[in-house]
Design an enzyme around this catalytic site. Sequence first.
Site, PDB file in Angstrom:
ATOM      1  N   GLU A 116       7.594   4.553   9.060  1.00  0.00           N
ATOM      2  CA  GLU A 116       7.252   3.315   8.340  1.00  0.00           C
ATOM      3  C   GLU A 116       8.021   3.233   7.019  1.00  0.00           C
ATOM      4  OE1 GLU A 116       6.293   0.511   8.219  1.00  0.00           O
ATOM      5  OE2 GLU A 116       4.319   0.095   9.019  1.00  0.00           O
ATOM      6  N   ASP A 117       8.266   2.013   6.577  1.00  0.00           N
ATOM      7  CA  ASP A 117       8.875   1.839   5.266  1.00  0.00           C
ATOM      8  C   ASP A 117       7.837   2.074   4.173  1.00  0.00           C
ATOM      9  OD1 ASP A 117       7.421  -0.427   5.983  1.00  0.00           O
ATOM     10  OD2 ASP A 117       8.911  -1.870   5.284  1.00  0.00           O
ATOM     11  N   ASP A 120       0.575   0.342   2.766  1.00  0.00           N
ATOM     12  CA  ASP A 120      -0.078  -0.384   1.677  1.00  0.00           C
ATOM     13  C   ASP A 120      -1.589  -0.373   1.973  1.00  0.00           C
ATOM     14  OD1 ASP A 120      -0.632  -2.275  -0.330  1.00  0.00           O
ATOM     15  OD2 ASP A 120       0.229  -3.949   0.735  1.00  0.00           O
ATOM     16  N   PHE A 169       4.418  -5.153  -5.901  1.00  0.00           N
ATOM     17  CA  PHE A 169       5.280  -5.609  -4.812  1.00  0.00           C
ATOM     18  C   PHE A 169       6.728  -5.205  -5.078  1.00  0.00           C
ATOM     19  CE2 PHE A 169       7.806  -8.592  -2.354  1.00  0.00           C
ATOM     20  CZ  PHE A 169       7.203  -8.443  -1.104  1.00  0.00           C
ATOM     21  N   ARG A 182      16.300  -6.973   1.843  1.00  0.00           N
ATOM     22  CA  ARG A 182      16.311  -5.701   2.593  1.00  0.00           C
ATOM     23  C   ARG A 182      17.604  -4.928   2.390  1.00  0.00           C
ATOM     24  NH1 ARG A 182      12.021  -6.061   6.277  1.00  0.00           N
ATOM     25  NH2 ARG A 182      11.653  -8.106   7.195  1.00  0.00           N
TER      26      ARG A 182
HETATM   27  P1  IMP Z   1      -0.163  -2.592   5.382  1.00  0.00           P
HETATM   28  O1  IMP Z   1      -0.518  -2.947   6.788  1.00  0.00           O
HETATM   29  O2  IMP Z   1      -0.953  -3.341   4.363  1.00  0.00           O
HETATM   30  O3  IMP Z   1      -0.200  -1.084   5.130  1.00  0.00           O
HETATM   31  O4  IMP Z   1       1.292  -3.091   5.103  1.00  0.00           O
HETATM   32  C1  IMP Z   1       2.319  -2.564   5.767  1.00  0.00           C
HETATM   33  C2  IMP Z   1       3.527  -3.469   5.842  1.00  0.00           C
HETATM   34  O5  IMP Z   1       3.525  -4.538   4.874  1.00  0.00           O
HETATM   35  C3  IMP Z   1       4.715  -2.625   5.515  1.00  0.00           C
HETATM   36  O6  IMP Z   1       5.200  -1.977   6.663  1.00  0.00           O
HETATM   37  C4  IMP Z   1       5.680  -3.612   4.924  1.00  0.00           C
HETATM   38  O7  IMP Z   1       6.432  -4.195   5.952  1.00  0.00           O
HETATM   39  C5  IMP Z   1       4.791  -4.649   4.253  1.00  0.00           C
HETATM   40  N1  IMP Z   1       4.652  -4.340   2.806  1.00  0.00           N
HETATM   41  C6  IMP Z   1       3.652  -3.716   2.177  1.00  0.00           C
HETATM   42  N2  IMP Z   1       3.868  -3.622   0.848  1.00  0.00           N
HETATM   43  C7  IMP Z   1       5.075  -4.203   0.643  1.00  0.00           C
HETATM   44  C8  IMP Z   1       5.881  -4.406  -0.550  1.00  0.00           C
HETATM   45  O8  IMP Z   1       5.549  -4.041  -1.677  1.00  0.00           O
HETATM   46  N3  IMP Z   1       7.058  -5.047  -0.346  1.00  0.00           N
HETATM   47  C9  IMP Z   1       7.494  -5.482   0.875  1.00  0.00           C
HETATM   48  N4  IMP Z   1       6.777  -5.287   1.999  1.00  0.00           N
HETATM   49  C10 IMP Z   1       5.573  -4.655   1.880  1.00  0.00           C
HETATM   50 MG    MG Z   2       6.876  -2.074   7.706  1.00  0.00          MG
END
Ligand code: IMP
Ligand code: MG
Length: 191
Positions: A116-117, A120, A169, A182
């Site tokens: 994963e990148d 969050d 963010f 990106r």
């Molecule tokens: P989660 O499901 O809330 O954990 O979010 C996961 C996905 O949301 C990540 O894989 C990212 O693609 C996107 N994401 C979460 N935080 C950021 C951020 O700060 N910048 C850009 N994309 C984010």
């Molecule tokens: Mg992602």
Amino acid sequence: MIKFATSKNKRKMDEIIIEDKVFVPYIDYSRISKAIDDVAVKINDDFKSRKDVPLLLCVLNGSIMFTGELMQRLEFPCELTSIRLSSYEGTTSTGVTKKIMGLTCDITGRTVIIIEDIVDTGRTIVDLKTLLTKAGAGEVKVCTLLLKPDVYKQSVKLDYVAMEIDNKFIVGHGLDYNQLGRNYKDIYILK
Ligand code: IMP
Ligand code: MG
């Protein structure tokens, strides 16, 4: 694991503008690269002497850059596959993980390392683990370039975390704002 505080990371790189937002330098590529080196050492330690061939699962689109960089540092036989999920609109999580492209290979009994990148809220990782378990995966490990520890409250274990960041963010190194940003090698934070 490397931790970054928002205020301490002033760089000489320029600020960038994406649509209506201004982003300022946050983590430069040399630090990202070092963090990937360190996380790769841990994965190599865990997998080098194993007999099974793990499947790296790149979570498109955000993880594309990280997956490429990480793979170059892995020193054991591994395969690669991708899945495409989406949960963010603009700068906030929608709370719903959309599957844009599903699995394209049989993962029955396989050891899968999710790449994963960023983690969050963790909804994506929870949904992905459920999806992989239903698809018959053997063992599932999670590797993420970035973690927002103040937001993540899920119980899924994050096996490999390269960097922890503030709850802000960010864009760059694969991460986007409305699909843009990106391509930057460094990571920028919303001003
Ligand atoms: P989660 O499901 O809330 O954990 O979010 C996961 C996905 O949301 C990540 O894989 C990212 O693609 C996107 N994401 C979460 N935080 C950021 C951020 O700060 N910048 C850009 N994309 C984010
Ligand atoms: Mg992602």
